[in-house]
Write an enzyme that holds these catalytic residues in place. Structure first.
Site, short mmCIF file in Angstrom:
data_model
loop_
_atom_site.label_atom_id
_atom_site.label_comp_id
_atom_site.label_asym_id
_atom_site.label_seq_id
_atom_site.Cartn_x
_atom_site.Cartn_y
_atom_site.Cartn_z
N PRO A 1 0.81 -1.22 0.00
CA PRO A 1 0.00 0.00 0.00
C PRO A 1 0.85 1.27 0.00
CG PRO A 1 -0.52 -1.45 1.87
CD PRO A 1 0.76 -1.92 1.27
N GLU A 2 0.63 2.08 -1.00
CA GLU A 2 1.21 3.42 -1.04
C GLU A 2 0.04 4.40 -0.88
OE1 GLU A 2 3.87 3.83 -4.42
OE2 GLU A 2 4.26 1.69 -4.42
N LYS B 1 1.26 7.60 4.37
CA LYS B 1 0.69 6.25 4.31
C LYS B 1 0.04 5.85 5.63
CE LYS B 1 4.38 5.02 1.08
NZ LYS B 1 5.63 4.26 0.92
N HIS C 1 -3.11 -14.87 11.20
CA HIS C 1 -2.57 -13.65 10.59
C HIS C 1 -3.16 -12.38 11.19
CE1 HIS C 1 -1.52 -16.22 6.85
NE2 HIS C 1 -0.54 -16.22 7.72
N ARG D 1 2.63 -10.55 7.38
CA ARG D 1 4.06 -10.35 7.68
C ARG D 1 4.30 -9.57 8.96
NH1 ARG D 1 6.64 -9.14 1.77
NH2 ARG D 1 6.16 -11.16 0.90
N ARG E 1 16.48 -1.30 -3.85
CA ARG E 1 15.10 -1.54 -4.23
C ARG E 1 15.03 -1.95 -5.69
NH1 ARG E 1 11.61 0.91 -0.94
NH2 ARG E 1 10.26 -0.66 -1.81
#
Length: 272
Positions: free
Chosen positions: A2-3, A61, A94, A113, A261
DNA sequence: GGGATTGTTTAAAC
DNA sequence: CGTTTAAACAATCC
């Protein structure tokens, strides 16, 4: 991943569903107390319990639950998702946190994560001091970008990814914006021409707005609502298109590494 | 099994 | 000091 556009999409999804609700408690799941970044669970709950959600907004964000007094911030990091209800096949392991409301509704924070975090702050000052300009605000002008590119002597990609410079850009939209402006990601910011700076400025704003209109980009794991995907992926020009042809000049797009990156460029259009 | 992946912070190196 | 690099965080995929 997500940006800004993906976070904005999540904000627009949850806002009408939780504004007006009163927080009963925030419960970390699966013994993952680390999900609360600013306080112990006990302290965090003391601060947010009983607070009424006045609005849900976005800064960079970060998602911000606005209270009369204070803010509960949520950062999704890479794989965080906010759910209004759990479906049959949602894996409970999760889940990292549940925000319970007094009307028995809940907001579930699912994050396989486990990098996503919840924060409580009395004011937005801390976050505002840390973050740079909002790229869709009127403060982000062509003059601002040109002047500030020239104040720094850094490679364009890491500079644009720096949340303290511009808040909200991530790997996808930086690669796309640099391609539109025909700028190499390792070009030093202080030597960018006024003309290219202007193209970059327009590209950033147009990309972000168009992506929001398309409910973000789903590459691997951005979903909102009940598993809905963002539709902007179809409009990506270089990101994830390595070994395919540049839409502009038909040169094969390369994937290189810049600032650790994965970075997508057209070696013909984007030269230092 | 090794390496890449993602955003951010922090520490160390240049 | 300004900038760059790397590690850490967690889990999964190829």
């Amino acid at each position: 991943m997500p940006e800004l556009p993906e976070v904005e999409t999540v904000v627009r999804y949850v806002r009408p569903n939780i504004v007006g609700k009163i927080i009963q408690g925030v419960i970390p799941q699966n013994n993952y107390d680390k999900v609360l970044a600013t306080h112990t669970p006990k302290r965090f709950n003391k601060l947010v319990a009983g607070q009424s959600i006045i609005d849900v907004t976005r800064r960079g964000k970060y998602i911000a639950l606005n209270f009369d007094n204070g803010f509960l911030l949520i950062h999704l990091r890479m794989t965080g998702r906010l759910l209004l209800k759990l479906s049959e096949d949602d894996k409970l392991k999760h889940l990292t946190a549940i925000i319970n409301f007094t009307d028995k509704a809940s907001l579930y924070f699912k994050d396989y994560r486990k990098f996503g975090r919840l924060y409580y702050y009395d004011s937005m000052d801390y976050i505002n001091n840390k973050l740079g300009v909002e790229p869709l605000s009127k403060d982000f002008t062509g003059d601002w970008l040109y002047n500030n590119l020239h104040k720094n002597k850094r490679q364009l990609k890491p500079l644009l990814l720096d949340q303290g410079f511009i808040a909200g850009l991530g790997n996808i939209y930086v690669d796309e914006a640099l391609w539109f402006a025909r700028l190499h990601p390792q070009q030093i910011s202080s030597v960018v021409s006024r003309k290219k700076s202007n193209v970059l400025h327009a590209a950033i704003q147009r990309l972000l707005q168009t992506a929001i209109d398309n409910q973000g980009t789903t590459i691997i794991n951005f979903y909102f609502g009940e598993g809905e995907k963002g539709n902007f992926r179809e409009q990506l020009q270089v990101f994830g298109r390595q070994d395919k042809k540049c839409p502009r000049c038909k040169t094969v797009i390369e994937k290189i590494r810049v600032a650790q990156r994965g970075t997508h460029i057209c070696p013909h259009c984007q030269k230092i």
